[in-house]
Design a protein around this motif. Structure first.
Motif, short mmCIF file in Angstrom:
data_model
loop_
_atom_site.label_atom_id
_atom_site.label_comp_id
_atom_site.label_asym_id
_atom_site.label_seq_id
_atom_site.Cartn_x
_atom_site.Cartn_y
_atom_site.Cartn_z
N VAL A 1 0.86 -1.19 0.00
CA VAL A 1 0.00 0.00 0.00
C VAL A 1 0.89 1.24 0.00
N SER A 2 0.70 2.07 -0.99
CA SER A 2 1.58 3.24 -1.14
C SER A 2 0.99 4.23 -2.11
N ASN A 3 1.22 5.52 -1.84
CA ASN A 3 0.94 6.54 -2.84
C ASN A 3 2.24 7.20 -3.28
N HIS A 4 3.34 6.44 -3.14
CA HIS A 4 4.65 6.89 -3.62
C HIS A 4 5.12 8.13 -2.83
N GLY A 5 4.76 8.14 -1.53
CA GLY A 5 5.17 9.28 -0.71
C GLY A 5 4.57 10.59 -1.20
N GLY A 6 3.34 10.51 -1.75
CA GLY A 6 2.67 11.73 -2.22
C GLY A 6 3.33 12.36 -3.44
N ARG A 7 4.07 11.57 -4.20
CA ARG A 7 4.81 12.13 -5.34
C ARG A 7 4.14 11.86 -6.68
N GLN A 8 3.04 11.10 -6.65
CA GLN A 8 2.40 10.75 -7.92
C GLN A 8 1.06 11.48 -8.07
N LEU A 9 -0.04 10.81 -7.74
CA LEU A 9 -1.37 11.45 -7.90
C LEU A 9 -1.68 12.28 -6.66
N ASP A 10 -1.63 13.60 -6.82
CA ASP A 10 -1.92 14.41 -5.64
C ASP A 10 -3.42 14.36 -5.34
N THR A 11 -3.73 14.43 -4.06
CA THR A 11 -5.06 14.26 -3.45
C THR A 11 -5.50 12.79 -3.41
N ALA A 12 -4.63 11.87 -3.82
CA ALA A 12 -4.91 10.44 -3.59
C ALA A 12 -4.98 10.22 -2.07
N VAL A 13 -5.67 9.18 -1.69
CA VAL A 13 -5.88 8.86 -0.28
C VAL A 13 -4.54 8.62 0.44
N GLY A 14 -4.48 9.04 1.71
CA GLY A 14 -3.29 8.77 2.51
C GLY A 14 -3.12 7.27 2.69
N SER A 15 -1.88 6.81 2.80
CA SER A 15 -1.69 5.36 2.75
C SER A 15 -2.28 4.65 3.98
N ILE A 16 -2.17 5.21 5.17
CA ILE A 16 -2.72 4.51 6.34
C ILE A 16 -4.25 4.48 6.27
N GLU A 17 -4.83 5.49 5.60
CA GLU A 17 -6.30 5.49 5.45
C GLU A 17 -6.73 4.36 4.50
N ALA A 18 -5.89 4.06 3.53
CA ALA A 18 -6.25 3.04 2.54
C ALA A 18 -6.05 1.63 3.08
N LEU A 19 -5.22 1.49 4.10
CA LEU A 19 -4.82 0.15 4.55
C LEU A 19 -5.98 -0.77 4.95
N PRO A 20 -6.93 -0.31 5.78
CA PRO A 20 -7.96 -1.27 6.23
C PRO A 20 -8.74 -1.91 5.08
N GLU A 21 -9.13 -1.14 4.05
CA GLU A 21 -9.92 -1.76 2.98
C GLU A 21 -9.09 -2.77 2.19
N VAL A 22 -7.80 -2.50 2.08
CA VAL A 22 -6.92 -3.44 1.36
C VAL A 22 -6.79 -4.74 2.15
N VAL A 23 -6.55 -4.60 3.45
CA VAL A 23 -6.38 -5.79 4.30
C VAL A 23 -7.68 -6.61 4.31
N ASP A 24 -8.81 -5.94 4.41
CA ASP A 24 -10.09 -6.66 4.41
C ASP A 24 -10.30 -7.39 3.09
N ALA A 25 -9.87 -6.77 1.99
CA ALA A 25 -10.10 -7.37 0.68
C ALA A 25 -9.29 -8.65 0.49
N VAL A 26 -8.03 -8.64 0.90
CA VAL A 26 -7.19 -9.80 0.57
C VAL A 26 -7.34 -10.94 1.58
N GLN A 27 -7.92 -10.63 2.74
CA GLN A 27 -8.24 -11.67 3.74
C GLN A 27 -7.10 -12.65 4.00
N GLY A 28 -5.90 -12.12 4.14
CA GLY A 28 -4.76 -12.95 4.52
C GLY A 28 -4.21 -13.84 3.42
N GLN A 29 -4.74 -13.72 2.18
CA GLN A 29 -4.22 -14.59 1.10
C GLN A 29 -2.78 -14.24 0.73
#
Ligand SMILES: Cc1cc2nc3c(=O)[nH]c(=O)nc-3n(C[C@H](O)[C@H](O)[C@H](O)COP(=O)(O)O)c2cc1C
Ligand SMILES: CCCCCCCCCCC(=O)C(=O)O
Length: 370
Positions: A265-293
């Protein structure tokens, strides 16, 4: 578990640092404008750059008490590699701009601290030399070139040198606009080459063709047509685990897992798409989606031991340092990166103890209030 227990670097200013902010200030003071702007900048208005830090600050910890924390252990494992604590070094280009030790300094520091370094395609030092310095503790980050055969050759070199994973960066088909660098025409000094992305002569030739703009050189080199379907090609040329770096949504995380790839999970340290979601905010949905696979990692805005614990609580196996490692390198070469990792390790162990946790395995979602 205090900074006085840490090994001394014998660089007086470095030994006086007590946190990563001190090291950042020292590192910044040692850089000229060209390098400083390159390392520090985010894209456009730097909204995402700020969101990465703000996201961690907004999360509150829920500590437990009356637990025996006399013997706290921060060890973990990533892709089977034991780490002394859940922190690695993210890939970043051009360590030679920070210090003469360049990538060798970063690799040695990561190895001696029991961490893992991710080597950028755009390093100033060849893969094989970094591999030796890293003593097996390295992953290789890949930017896919338009010329697949050139990419395949870089992958073969990384694998032969002992890389333990291939990290494909998927958030940069084009570079985000880091405006300070554009304004001042960021350039690599003549003594630095990019040996995994062509010879120094090729670099200079392409730079001059591209109007001396390194950004144009990058845009010309990287394959913008690569899609999920092409991952099968990458799989066919390497036996290494594949990690996709730059995932920010549940949808893409699920696709990555279906393709057998681990998720960074990364937004490239805010160097790519500006106003993209902060990485820690994105983490829970990613973790829930992959369910430990597959394993999930995170970078972006890590400067404190409590940041590390928050990410682990939300399901990251390990986090990676981008700029923090670069500030360490600028502050004192190998010793500066080592100091950065040691201070953070110390903070992680103290945070674990104050949260009433004896080890990383005990850290779960109940530790945080979002
Ligand atoms: C100067 C600099 C160069 C970078 N170069 C690369 C790179 O070559 N490849 C890559 O995948 N990410 C690159 N990144 C992104 C980092 O891997 C990482 O995602 C980001 O720095 C994490 O945020 P942080 O700096 O807040 O820790 C770079 C970041 C910086 C600051
Ligand atoms: C305007 C900056 C030009 C830099 C050109 C080379 C970039 C190499 C890619 C490294 C990277 O991912 C990064 O974030 O920077």
């Amino acid at each position: 578990m205090t900074t006085t227990d840490l090994p001394e670097a014998n660089i007086p200013e470095l030994d006086g640092t007590v946190n990563l902010a001190d090291i950042e200030a020292l590192g910044r003071s040692r850089l000229g404008r060209n390098a400083l702007e390159y390392y520090a900048s985010g894209a456009n208005d730097e909204v995402t750059l700020a969101a990465n830090r703000a996201g961690f600050r907004a999360i509150r910890l829920r500590p437990r008490v009356l637990v025996d924390v006399s013997d706290v252990d921060a060890r973990t494992e990533v892709l089977g590699l034991p780490l002394s604590f859940p922190v690695g070094v993210a890939p970043s280009a051009f360590h030679g701009l920070a210090h003469a030790d360049a990538e060798l300094g970063t690799a040695r520091a990561a190895a001696s601290a029991g961490s893992v370094m991710t080597l950028s395609t755009f390093s100033n030092t060849p893969i094989e030399e970094v591999a030796q310095a890293a003593a097996g503790r390295f992953w290789f980050q890949l930017y896919l070139y338009t010329d697949r055969e050139v990419s395949a050759e870089v992958v073969r070199r990384a694998e032969a040198a002992g890389a333990r994973a291939l990290v494909l960066t998927v958030d940069a088909p084009f570079l985000g606009r880091r405006e300070p660098n554009e304004r001042h025409r960021f350039a690599l000094p003549p003594h630095l080459g990019v040996p995994n992305a062509g010879s120094r002569e090729q670099l200079r030739a392409m730079e001059s063709e591209a109007g001396s703009q390194l950004v144009n050189y990058f845009q010309g080199l990287v394959d913008k047509t690569f899609t999920w379907a092409d991952l099968a090609w990458l799989r066919s040329i390497t036996a290494l685990p594949i990690v996709l770096k730059g995932i920010l949504t549940a949808e893409d995380a699920l696709l990555a897992a279906h393709h057998g790839a681990h998720v960074w999970v990364s937004n490239h340290g805010g160097r790519q798409l500006d106003t993209a979601v902060g990485s820690i905010e994105a983490l829970p949905e990613v973790v829930d989606a992959v369910q430990g696979q597959v394993e999930v990692y995170l970078d972006g805005g890590i400067t404190r031991g409590t940041d590390v614990l928050k990410a682990v609580a939300l399901g990251a196996r390990c986090v990676f340092l981008g700029r923090a490692a670069l500030w360490g390198l600028a502050a004192g070469g190998e010793a500066g990166v080592r100091r950065t990792l040691d201070l953070l390790h110390d903070e992680v162990r103290l945070a674990l103890a104050l949260c009433g946790k004896q080890n990383i395995g005990q850290v779960g979602r109940d530790l945080v209030r979002l």
